[in-house]
Design an enzyme around this catalytic site. Structure first.
Site, PDB file in Angstrom:
ATOM      1  CD  GLU A   7      -2.285  -6.090   4.642  1.00 29.46           C
ATOM      2  OE1 GLU A   7      -1.795  -6.420   3.545  1.00 29.46           O
ATOM      3  OE2 GLU A   7      -2.500  -4.899   4.958  1.00 29.46           O
ATOM      4  CB  CYS A  41      -0.983  -0.027   1.158  1.00 30.97           C
ATOM      5  SG  CYS A  41      -2.285   1.204   0.981  1.00 30.97           S
ATOM      6  CG  HIS A  97      -4.224  -3.337   2.244  1.00 32.66           C
ATOM      7  ND1 HIS A  97      -3.288  -2.966   3.170  1.00 32.66           N
ATOM      8  CD2 HIS A  97      -4.774  -2.189   1.786  1.00 32.66           C
ATOM      9  CE1 HIS A  97      -3.271  -1.655   3.282  1.00 32.66           C
ATOM     10  NE2 HIS A  97      -4.163  -1.158   2.442  1.00 32.66           N
TER      11      HIS A  97
END
Lengths: 201, 252
Positions: free
Chosen positions: A185, A79, A183
């Site tokens: 994650e 990001c 992202h």
């Protein structure tokens, strides 16, 4: 071990937890030796470009990052961590980025009728056989949250892009440097696969 | 392809999910981790946890919940309810929450929006608005769980929230909430047209068509529902297939 660079960015722990979940030990650290001794280094980040750059410089983490890249340790920006690697951002025109890669971060145009920030799941178009995307199909969905996006000077480093009114360079790879605007994650099983790929490089 | 989001909302009390979640395959329907995981597998794009614990001395349970969810669920999640200070933001974001939703505290102290946005970024600041129709056709905002009419116009408040750095508006129609008669499309459209940040429609979903209307005519970027999903009256996958077949882009 994965070293996640700790410069007070908000999403550190999410990234750490994702690595933990896939069975790869990760620590959040700003210690120079920990970072240089890790076999993978991750630069996460949410928030403002200027704040992040200043924090990195305050703890001399910029120097650690340059050394990581020199030593060819696989490095992943996530990001804002992607944006910081480039030369400049329209978000903070007066500060210089890390300039490890050529290109700039620009604001989404106001006139394209799309909401800004770009929040949500967008499908990826894969290019240039990126190592992060091994085993992942073209069109896979990942989660984005950002108001500024990358325009890389050299399109050969772009391994994934998406469409949000404009063509967004969503992921890059150059030598040992990898980065994602989205992202991983927070991108469910696809995202975890991307992180796993990173740990296997 | 950018997609519209479908978001289940979970009420949480003392760190437990309440309101009888009805997933058949769930061992513990009160466990936020199990529920969020099940929703990830069911195709939810995000999850919202709304802490409805009355007292504010349960901060630790919320933090524990956020920590546990973030360790096991890898889709974005928002936490709302009782968040009053920038410190609260910090605590919850640091443990892995992606966004923080504020309602009454933003009305009482609009600076909280600006301060949180400048410190943590707009992307994590969700301003929740409870709106109720006025006789003249407009809407007022309410605070404290809809108990107090603030006498402030909802459209103006949304504009103000955006100006102060909110990254998203979570818009609940008090008139439609719980009716299952559909979202307030007029309200959704009025707010969505007035701001350039994404609007999440909430309150009133009962049928697949309601989602379609909110995401098309209403201009919402996302649609939220609670009991409809919890009681399996509607499967997220079935809803998304319906939307896809009608040219609404969704992640399937």
């Amino acid at each position: 071990m994965v070293a996640i660079i700790d410069y007070n960015a908000g999403n550190l722990k999410s990234v750490q937890k994702a690595f933990d979940y896939i069975g790869k030990k990760a620590i959040c650290t700003r210690d120079y030796h920990d970072i240089l001794n890790a076999d993978r280094v991750v630069l996460p980040g949410v928030g403002s470009f200027e704040y992040a750059i200043n924090e990195l410089r305050k703890y001399e983490l910029d120097k650690a990052i340059y050394e990581v890249c020199e030593k060819n340790i696989p490095f992943l920006g996530v990001c804002l961590g992607l944006q910081l690697l480039f030369e400049r951002s329209m978000e903070s025109p007066d500060v210089k980025g890390l300039s490890l890669l050529e290109g700039e971060i620009v604001r989404f145009p106001d006139d394209n009728n799309l909401k800004v920030p770009h929040i949500g799941w967008n499908s990826l178009e894969l290019h240039n056989d990126g190592r992060l995307f091994r085993g992942i199909d073209d069109g896979a969905f990942v989660y984005f949250v950002h108001s500024y996006y990358l325009r890389a000077r050299n399109e050969e480093i772009v391994t994934a892009s998406c469409d949000y009114g404009v063509n967004v360079h969503a992921s890059i790879e150059k030598d040992n440097i990898f980065a994602c605007q989205f992202h991983p994650e927070k991108s469910s099983t696809i995202g975890l696969k991307i992180l796993e790929n990173f740990t296997e490089i | 392809m950018h997609t519209k989001r479908i978001i289940p909302c979970l009420d949480v009390k003392d760190g437990r999910v309440v309101k009888g979640i009805n997933f058949v395959d769930l061992k513990d329907a009160g466990d936020p981790v199990s529920v969020a995981k099940a929703y990830d597998e069911a195709g939810a794009d995000e999850v919202v946890f709304l802490d409805i614990t009355a007292s504010s001395d349960n901060r630790d349970t919320v933090v524990d919940m956020v920590r546990a969810v973030a360790a096991n669920v890898f889709i974005p999640f928002t936490v709302g309810g009782g968040i009053r200070t920038v410190e609260d933001f910090k605590l919850l974001l640091r443990e892995g929450a992606d966004k923080i939703s504020i309602n009454s505290s933003a009305i009482d102290n609009p600076n909280l929006i600006s301060e949180a946005a400048s410190q943590f970024g707009s992307q994590c600041v969700v301003v929740a608005i409870d709106a109720k129709r006025r006789d003249d056709g407009g809407w007022n905002i309410y605070k404290h769980g809809g108990r107090i009419d603030c006498g402030i116009d909802a459209v103006n408040w949304a504009i103000e929230a955006e100006k102060r750095g909110a990254g998203e508006i979570l818009l609940t129609s008090m008139d439609c909430d719980g009716t299952k008669a559909g979202y307030d499309i007029k309200l959704t459209k009025a707010i969505s047209d007035a701001v350039s940040i994404p609007v999440i429609a909430s309150g009133g979903a009962g049928l697949k068509e309601h989602f379609y209307d909110a995401l098309t005519i209403g201009g919402a970027e996302a649609a939220l529902a609670a009991s409809l999903f919890h009681y399996k009256e509607l499967e997220i996958s079935e809803l998304k297939e319906y939307l896809r077949d009608r040219d609404v882009p969704v992640r399937l």
